[in-house]
Scaffold this motif. Structure first.
Motif, PDB file in Angstrom:
ATOM      1  N   VAL A  87       0.866  -1.175   0.000  1.00 28.11           N
ATOM      2  CA  VAL A  87       0.000   0.000   0.000  1.00 28.11           C
ATOM      3  C   VAL A  87       0.905   1.229   0.000  1.00 28.11           C
ATOM      4  O   VAL A  87       1.775   1.370   0.873  1.00 28.11           O
ATOM      5  N   THR A  88       0.728   2.096  -0.990  1.00 16.97           N
ATOM      6  CA  THR A  88       1.545   3.308  -1.098  1.00 16.97           C
ATOM      7  C   THR A  88       0.643   4.529  -1.214  1.00 16.97           C
ATOM      8  O   THR A  88      -0.472   4.444  -1.739  1.00 16.97           O
ATOM      9  N   ASP A  89       1.134   5.658  -0.730  1.00 13.80           N
ATOM     10  CA  ASP A  89       0.451   6.938  -0.936  1.00 13.80           C
ATOM     11  C   ASP A  89       1.453   8.056  -0.693  1.00 13.80           C
ATOM     12  O   ASP A  89       2.635   7.802  -0.420  1.00 13.80           O
ATOM     13  N   THR A  90       0.984   9.273  -0.799  1.00 19.18           N
ATOM     14  CA  THR A  90       1.886  10.419  -0.664  1.00 19.18           C
ATOM     15  C   THR A  90       1.874  11.003   0.743  1.00 19.18           C
ATOM     16  O   THR A  90       2.566  11.987   0.997  1.00 19.18           O
ATOM     17  N   GLY A  91       1.123  10.411   1.661  1.00 18.34           N
ATOM     18  CA  GLY A  91       1.029  10.935   3.021  1.00 18.34           C
ATOM     19  C   GLY A  91       2.143  10.433   3.908  1.00 18.34           C
ATOM     20  O   GLY A  91       3.073   9.733   3.481  1.00 18.34           O
ATOM     21  N   THR A  92       2.035  10.772   5.192  1.00 24.89           N
ATOM     22  CA  THR A  92       3.067  10.395   6.167  1.00 24.89           C
ATOM     23  C   THR A  92       2.522   9.457   7.251  1.00 24.89           C
ATOM     24  O   THR A  92       3.257   9.123   8.180  1.00 24.89           O
ATOM     25  N   ASP A  93       1.265   9.042   7.136  1.00 27.87           N
ATOM     26  CA  ASP A  93       0.635   8.216   8.169  1.00 27.87           C
ATOM     27  C   ASP A  93       0.868   6.735   7.873  1.00 27.87           C
ATOM     28  O   ASP A  93       0.062   6.084   7.208  1.00 27.87           O
ATOM     29  N   ALA A 116       0.854   4.249   9.964  1.00 25.52           N
ATOM     30  CA  ALA A 116      -0.101   3.392  10.661  1.00 25.52           C
ATOM     31  C   ALA A 116      -1.376   3.215   9.841  1.00 25.52           C
ATOM     32  O   ALA A 116      -1.935   2.108   9.770  1.00 25.52           O
ATOM     33  N   ALA A 117      -1.832   4.282   9.188  1.00 27.06           N
ATOM     34  CA  ALA A 117      -3.036   4.181   8.353  1.00 27.06           C
ATOM     35  C   ALA A 117      -2.777   3.301   7.142  1.00 27.06           C
ATOM     36  O   ALA A 117      -3.626   2.480   6.763  1.00 27.06           O
ATOM     37  N   ARG A 118      -1.598   3.465   6.527  1.00 29.92           N
ATOM     38  CA  ARG A 118      -1.265   2.613   5.375  1.00 29.92           C
ATOM     39  C   ARG A 118      -1.247   1.143   5.786  1.00 29.92           C
ATOM     40  O   ARG A 118      -1.767   0.275   5.071  1.00 29.92           O
ATOM     41  N   CYS A 119      -0.637   0.869   6.927  1.00 31.85           N
ATOM     42  CA  CYS A 119      -0.525  -0.520   7.364  1.00 31.85           C
ATOM     43  C   CYS A 119      -1.872  -1.081   7.803  1.00 31.85           C
ATOM     44  O   CYS A 119      -2.100  -2.287   7.727  1.00 31.85           O
ATOM     45  N   GLY A 120      -2.785  -0.211   8.252  1.00 26.40           N
ATOM     46  CA  GLY A 120      -4.134  -0.672   8.532  1.00 26.40           C
ATOM     47  C   GLY A 120      -4.820  -1.169   7.278  1.00 26.40           C
ATOM     48  O   GLY A 120      -5.501  -2.212   7.284  1.00 26.40           O
ATOM     49  N   VAL A 121      -4.625  -0.446   6.174  1.00 28.00           N
ATOM     50  CA  VAL A 121      -5.179  -0.884   4.889  1.00 28.00           C
ATOM     51  C   VAL A 121      -4.490  -2.174   4.429  1.00 28.00           C
ATOM     52  O   VAL A 121      -5.134  -3.090   3.906  1.00 28.00           O
ATOM     53  N   ALA A 122      -3.169  -2.259   4.638  1.00 25.38           N
ATOM     54  CA  ALA A 122      -2.432  -3.463   4.240  1.00 25.38           C
ATOM     55  C   ALA A 122      -2.925  -4.681   5.010  1.00 25.38           C
ATOM     56  O   ALA A 122      -3.137  -5.755   4.426  1.00 25.38           O
ATOM     57  N   ASP A 123      -3.131  -4.546   6.315  1.00 25.97           N
ATOM     58  CA  ASP A 123      -3.619  -5.675   7.102  1.00 25.97           C
ATOM     59  C   ASP A 123      -5.038  -6.060   6.706  1.00 25.97           C
ATOM     60  O   ASP A 123      -5.396  -7.240   6.703  1.00 25.97           O
ATOM     61  N   ALA A 124      -5.863  -5.057   6.386  1.00 28.21           N
ATOM     62  CA  ALA A 124      -7.214  -5.363   5.904  1.00 28.21           C
ATOM     63  C   ALA A 124      -7.167  -6.107   4.576  1.00 28.21           C
ATOM     64  O   ALA A 124      -7.986  -7.006   4.325  1.00 28.21           O
ATOM     65  N   THR A 125      -6.181  -5.765   3.738  1.00 21.83           N
ATOM     66  CA  THR A 125      -6.016  -6.462   2.460  1.00 21.83           C
ATOM     67  C   THR A 125      -5.581  -7.904   2.693  1.00 21.83           C
ATOM     68  O   THR A 125      -6.064  -8.822   2.009  1.00 21.83           O
ATOM     69  N   VAL A 126      -4.686  -8.121   3.640  1.00 17.24           N
ATOM     70  CA  VAL A 126      -4.297  -9.484   4.006  1.00 17.24           C
ATOM     71  C   VAL A 126      -5.519 -10.277   4.447  1.00 17.24           C
ATOM     72  O   VAL A 126      -5.755 -11.411   4.002  1.00 17.24           O
TER      73      VAL A 126
END
Length: 290
Positions: A126-132, A134-144
């Motif tokens: 999961v990639t984006d231009t932000g600095t959060d 924890a939020a990116r990894c929340g999406v990654a874990d939901a994808t898992v």
């Protein structure tokens, strides 16, 4: 007498012992079936993981975009990656499966790996231009969680490749030519990837997929096709596209890369990549042509 004999005979029969073998560790082949036709977008519950995202299936991954955020699920890999480390994934995991994280580029991406009992793994980022982070990894874990739910429920979808689709092409056949001896290196032999849509021969690789990012380099003619050539670190990349049969508005992508083993790709590296493209591109099928 008959009953007595029958009783005697039955008395020698023993009940079968209960199965104590336990659960069977889940392999990638058992989970996914034919690696070459997996629809990775069938593993991504977009409505639950990233509402509003637009998911595009490629030959060996699924890419979903929502604003500046991109979720990439796939490809399947086997090679060792020193960046992948264990971590405490919070959800349920099938027997024999491990969920791991990668610390590579962790300021702009959150990467997970679903590793099966046979050592094959599905990479997701999961990639984006932000600095959060924890939020990116929340999406990654939901994808898992979405992927594991689909796998354990037997809901892995399949891709179908229409006539003239590059999904039907065996890329190693295109690399098995003396025209590529100089670019690939002496004595090199083609080796196919797990999905069957990629091949590596020495310094040359070929990937066949669906385009997800429009080209940025100016076009030029190579092998009778419009092509784009660009250096990217140690690689020189050459690609060409065609309308994707069965996917209106999408284009299939054939991408050749040549690696510069001495460092950064240069004009000589790109000259070899152009030579490879001149050999490979004319042998790709074209929609509407025999």
């Amino acid at each position: 007498m008959f009953c007595a004999l029958l009783t005697a005979a039955c008395s020698t029969t023993r009940a079968a012992a209960p199965d104590q073998s336990g659960p069977t560790p889940l392999t990638a082949s058992a989970a996914l079936g034919d690696f070459g036709t997996v629809d990775y977008c069938s593993l991504l519950n977009v409505a639950a993981v990233a509402p509003g995202a637009v998911a595009v299936p490629t030959f060996e991954s699924c890419q979903a975009a929502r604003g500046a955020q991109t979720i990439r699920l796939g490809p399947l890999a086997f090679d060792s990656d020193p960046n992948i480390k264990p971590y405490d994934y919070p959800g349920p995991v099938p027997d024999g499966v491990a969920v791991q994280q990668s610390m590579f580029n962790d300021r702009s991406a959150c990467t997970r790996a679903i590793t099966f009992a046979d050592g094959n793994r599905i990479d997701l980022t999961v990639t984006d231009t932000g600095t959060d982070q924890a939020a990116r990894c929340g999406v990654a874990d939901a994808t898992v969680g979405s992927a594991l739910t689909a796998i354990t429920a037997g809901k892995v979808g399949r891709l179908t490749f229409p006539d003239r689709s590059w999904g039907r092409v065996a890329p190693c056949v295109l690399l098995d030519s003396h025209d590529l001896d100089a670019a690939a290196g002496p004595g090199s032999r083609p080796t196919t990837g797990l999905s069957g849509h990629t091949c590596i021969r020495g310094k040359v690789s070929l990937a066949l997929t669906v385009e997800t990012t429009p080209p940025s380099a100016p076009p030029e003619k190579l092998g009778g096709r419009d092509a784009h050539v660009r250096p990217a670190g140690a690689f020189c990349l050459v690609d060409t596209t065609q309308p994707a049969p069965g996917l209106p508005g999408r284009r299939e992508l054939a991408e050749i890369s040549v690696v510069e083993t001495a460092g950064t790709a240069n004009d000589a590296t790109c000259a070899l990549a152009r030579t490879a493209a001149t050999s490979i591109f004319p042998r790709l099928p074209t929609p509407g042509k025999p």
